[in-house]
Write a protein that holds these residues in place. Structure first.
Motif, PDB file in Angstrom:
ATOM      1  N   THR A   8       0.829  -1.207   0.000  1.00  0.00           N
ATOM      2  CA  THR A   8       0.000   0.000   0.000  1.00  0.00           C
ATOM      3  C   THR A   8       0.864   1.259   0.000  1.00  0.00           C
ATOM      4  N   ALA A   9       2.170   1.129   0.267  1.00  0.00           N
ATOM      5  CA  ALA A   9       3.066   2.301   0.279  1.00  0.00           C
ATOM      6  C   ALA A   9       3.245   2.891  -1.117  1.00  0.00           C
ATOM      7  N   GLY A  10       2.838   2.167  -2.148  1.00  0.00           N
ATOM      8  CA  GLY A  10       2.936   2.764  -3.473  1.00  0.00           C
ATOM      9  C   GLY A  10       3.003   1.753  -4.586  1.00  0.00           C
ATOM     10  N   ALA A  11       2.806   2.254  -5.802  1.00  0.00           N
ATOM     11  CA  ALA A  11       2.849   1.395  -6.980  1.00  0.00           C
ATOM     12  C   ALA A  11       4.312   1.130  -7.358  1.00  0.00           C
ATOM     13  N   LEU A  12       4.644   1.193  -8.636  1.00  0.00           N
ATOM     14  CA  LEU A  12       6.001   0.804  -9.038  1.00  0.00           C
ATOM     15  C   LEU A  12       7.074   1.817  -8.653  1.00  0.00           C
ATOM     16  N   LYS A  13       6.727   3.091  -8.636  1.00  0.00           N
ATOM     17  CA  LYS A  13       7.686   4.124  -8.197  1.00  0.00           C
ATOM     18  C   LYS A  13       9.005   4.022  -8.964  1.00  0.00           C
ATOM     19  N   LEU A  14       8.919   4.102 -10.282  1.00  0.00           N
ATOM     20  CA  LEU A  14      10.118   3.919 -11.103  1.00  0.00           C
ATOM     21  C   LEU A  14      11.211   4.966 -10.842  1.00  0.00           C
ATOM     22  N   PRO A  15      10.902   6.269 -10.809  1.00  0.00           N
ATOM     23  CA  PRO A  15      11.981   7.239 -10.574  1.00  0.00           C
ATOM     24  C   PRO A  15      12.703   6.981  -9.242  1.00  0.00           C
ATOM     25  N   GLU A  16      11.904   6.690  -8.200  1.00  0.00           N
ATOM     26  CA  GLU A  16      12.494   6.414  -6.888  1.00  0.00           C
ATOM     27  C   GLU A  16      13.293   5.108  -6.912  1.00  0.00           C
ATOM     28  N   SER A  17      12.784   4.118  -7.651  1.00  0.00           N
ATOM     29  CA  SER A  17      13.472   2.826  -7.744  1.00  0.00           C
ATOM     30  C   SER A  17      14.824   2.977  -8.442  1.00  0.00           C
ATOM     31  N   ARG A  18      14.891   3.856  -9.433  1.00  0.00           N
ATOM     32  CA  ARG A  18      16.172   4.111 -10.114  1.00  0.00           C
ATOM     33  C   ARG A  18      17.202   4.647  -9.117  1.00  0.00           C
ATOM     34  N   LEU A  19      16.768   5.564  -8.250  1.00  0.00           N
ATOM     35  CA  LEU A  19      17.671   6.155  -7.252  1.00  0.00           C
ATOM     36  C   LEU A  19      18.136   5.110  -6.236  1.00  0.00           C
ATOM     37  N   ILE A  20      17.200   4.284  -5.769  1.00  0.00           N
ATOM     38  CA  ILE A  20      17.546   3.241  -4.791  1.00  0.00           C
ATOM     39  C   ILE A  20      18.477   2.205  -5.439  1.00  0.00           C
ATOM     40  N   ASN A 138      -9.009  -4.245   7.057  1.00  0.00           N
ATOM     41  CA  ASN A 138     -10.261  -3.484   6.991  1.00  0.00           C
ATOM     42  C   ASN A 138     -10.507  -3.042   5.545  1.00  0.00           C
ATOM     43  N   GLU A 139     -11.680  -2.483   5.320  1.00  0.00           N
ATOM     44  CA  GLU A 139     -12.091  -2.129   3.947  1.00  0.00           C
ATOM     45  C   GLU A 139     -11.153  -1.093   3.328  1.00  0.00           C
ATOM     46  N   THR A 140     -10.682  -0.152   4.126  1.00  0.00           N
ATOM     47  CA  THR A 140      -9.764   0.879   3.608  1.00  0.00           C
ATOM     48  C   THR A 140      -8.469   0.240   3.103  1.00  0.00           C
ATOM     49  N   THR A 141      -7.905  -0.675   3.884  1.00  0.00           N
ATOM     50  CA  THR A 141      -6.668  -1.354   3.481  1.00  0.00           C
ATOM     51  C   THR A 141      -6.901  -2.177   2.223  1.00  0.00           C
ATOM     52  N   ARG A 142      -8.031  -2.873   2.166  1.00  0.00           N
ATOM     53  CA  ARG A 142      -8.346  -3.697   0.987  1.00  0.00           C
ATOM     54  C   ARG A 142      -8.453  -2.831  -0.269  1.00  0.00           C
ATOM     55  N   ARG A 143      -9.062  -1.651  -0.115  1.00  0.00           N
ATOM     56  CA  ARG A 143      -9.182  -0.718  -1.253  1.00  0.00           C
ATOM     57  C   ARG A 143      -7.822  -0.187  -1.668  1.00  0.00           C
ATOM     58  N   ARG A 144      -6.976   0.147  -0.685  1.00  0.00           N
ATOM     59  CA  ARG A 144      -5.635   0.670  -0.995  1.00  0.00           C
ATOM     60  C   ARG A 144      -4.770  -0.397  -1.657  1.00  0.00           C
ATOM     61  N   LEU A 145      -4.891  -1.634  -1.206  1.00  0.00           N
ATOM     62  CA  LEU A 145      -4.163  -2.735  -1.848  1.00  0.00           C
ATOM     63  C   LEU A 145      -4.606  -2.899  -3.298  1.00  0.00           C
ATOM     64  N   ARG A 146      -5.915  -2.874  -3.511  1.00  0.00           N
ATOM     65  CA  ARG A 146      -6.451  -2.998  -4.883  1.00  0.00           C
ATOM     66  C   ARG A 146      -5.939  -1.853  -5.755  1.00  0.00           C
ATOM     67  N   SER A 147      -5.973  -0.651  -5.217  1.00  0.00           N
ATOM     68  CA  SER A 147      -5.504   0.514  -5.965  1.00  0.00           C
ATOM     69  C   SER A 147      -4.032   0.361  -6.345  1.00  0.00           C
ATOM     70  N   SER A 148      -3.187  -0.065  -5.391  1.00  0.00           N
ATOM     71  CA  SER A 148      -1.752  -0.241  -5.669  1.00  0.00           C
ATOM     72  C   SER A 148      -1.522  -1.313  -6.729  1.00  0.00           C
ATOM     73  N   VAL A 149      -2.207  -2.454  -6.584  1.00  0.00           N
ATOM     74  CA  VAL A 149      -2.025  -3.561  -7.528  1.00  0.00           C
ATOM     75  C   VAL A 149      -2.510  -3.150  -8.922  1.00  0.00           C
ATOM     76  N   PHE A 150      -3.681  -2.515  -9.015  1.00  0.00           N
ATOM     77  CA  PHE A 150      -4.208  -2.108 -10.325  1.00  0.00           C
ATOM     78  C   PHE A 150      -3.298  -1.048 -10.962  1.00  0.00           C
ATOM     79  N   GLN A 151      -2.743  -0.141 -10.149  1.00  0.00           N
ATOM     80  CA  GLN A 151      -1.800   0.860 -10.683  1.00  0.00           C
ATOM     81  C   GLN A 151      -0.568   0.172 -11.260  1.00  0.00           C
TER      82      GLN A 151
END
Length: 196
Positions: A8-20, A138-151
């Motif tokens: 839930t902390a984020g989707a792919l985050k490519l620019p940040e992943s390049r830096l890491i 909870n429902e909020t976490t489930r929605r955030r997980l779905r949002s991250s995965v779909f992104q």
């Protein structure tokens, strides 16, 4: 425990992943990490807590793979870098990987035109049967997980966008496929090659 809500902390985050990936390739020590992430704020996060959370997620993903993949993340163009980060995300999160293999793969086989919120909800119910230690989210976490995965699926090209959820054919970048085959990443290969 197989399934965690850490994506839930984020989707792919490519620019940040390049830096890491660059920091990993330079074998930066603990002080160097602290300086880059907190003092210099290379991730341009709004707060130290956000920077730390993002670093933990992305570093965890990338460290599941090896330096050859980190180079693809850091130096790869467009799809190569995106698919390299996606491969790391799949290995790091069975919640994402299993969704691809079990649900998205089945939708492609049935020629279904699109994903839906319903298939995500049904998938999460099935996860509990596969992993009895899975937390009750909870429902909020489930929605955030779905949002991250779909992104992530949209960013990697499996769906057109997070609005339409239209499934698309994906050709995984050759360099990423070569890395996965050379390193015997069978699970990640199966998950990423579900598209016809």
């Amino acid at each position: 425990m197989r399934y965690k809500a850490d994506i839930t902390a984020g989707a792919l985050k490519l620019p940040e992943s390049r830096l890491i990936a660059d920091l990993l390739l330079h074998k930066v020590d603990a002080a160097g990490w602290k300086d880059a992430i907190l003092s210099k704020n290379v991730l341009q996060a709004r707060s130290a807590a956000t920077a730390t959370r993002l670093t933990k997620l992305i570093r965890g993903r990338l460290e599941a793979m090896g330096p050859d993949l980190w180079k693809l993340v850091r130096d790869g163009k467009g799809t190569v870098a995106t698919h390299a980060v996606f491969a790391a995300a799949v290995k790091h999160s069975p919640l994402l990987g299993d969704f691809l293999e079990i649900v998205v793969g089945e939708l492609y086989r049935r020629f279904s035109p699109a994903l839906s919120n319903k298939v995500w909800a049904e998938y999460l119910e099935g996860c509990r049967e596969r992993d009895h230690e899975m937390p009750q989210w909870n429902e909020t976490t489930r929605r955030r997980l779905r949002s991250s995965v779909f992104q992530m699926l949209a960013q990697a090209g499996y769906i057109e966008n997070t609005g339409s959820l239209q499934l698309q054919t994906v050709h995984v970048a050759d360099q990423v496929l070569r890395y996965l085959k050379a390193n015997h990443e069978e699970y990640v290969l199966r998950c990423m090659q579900v598209a016809p």
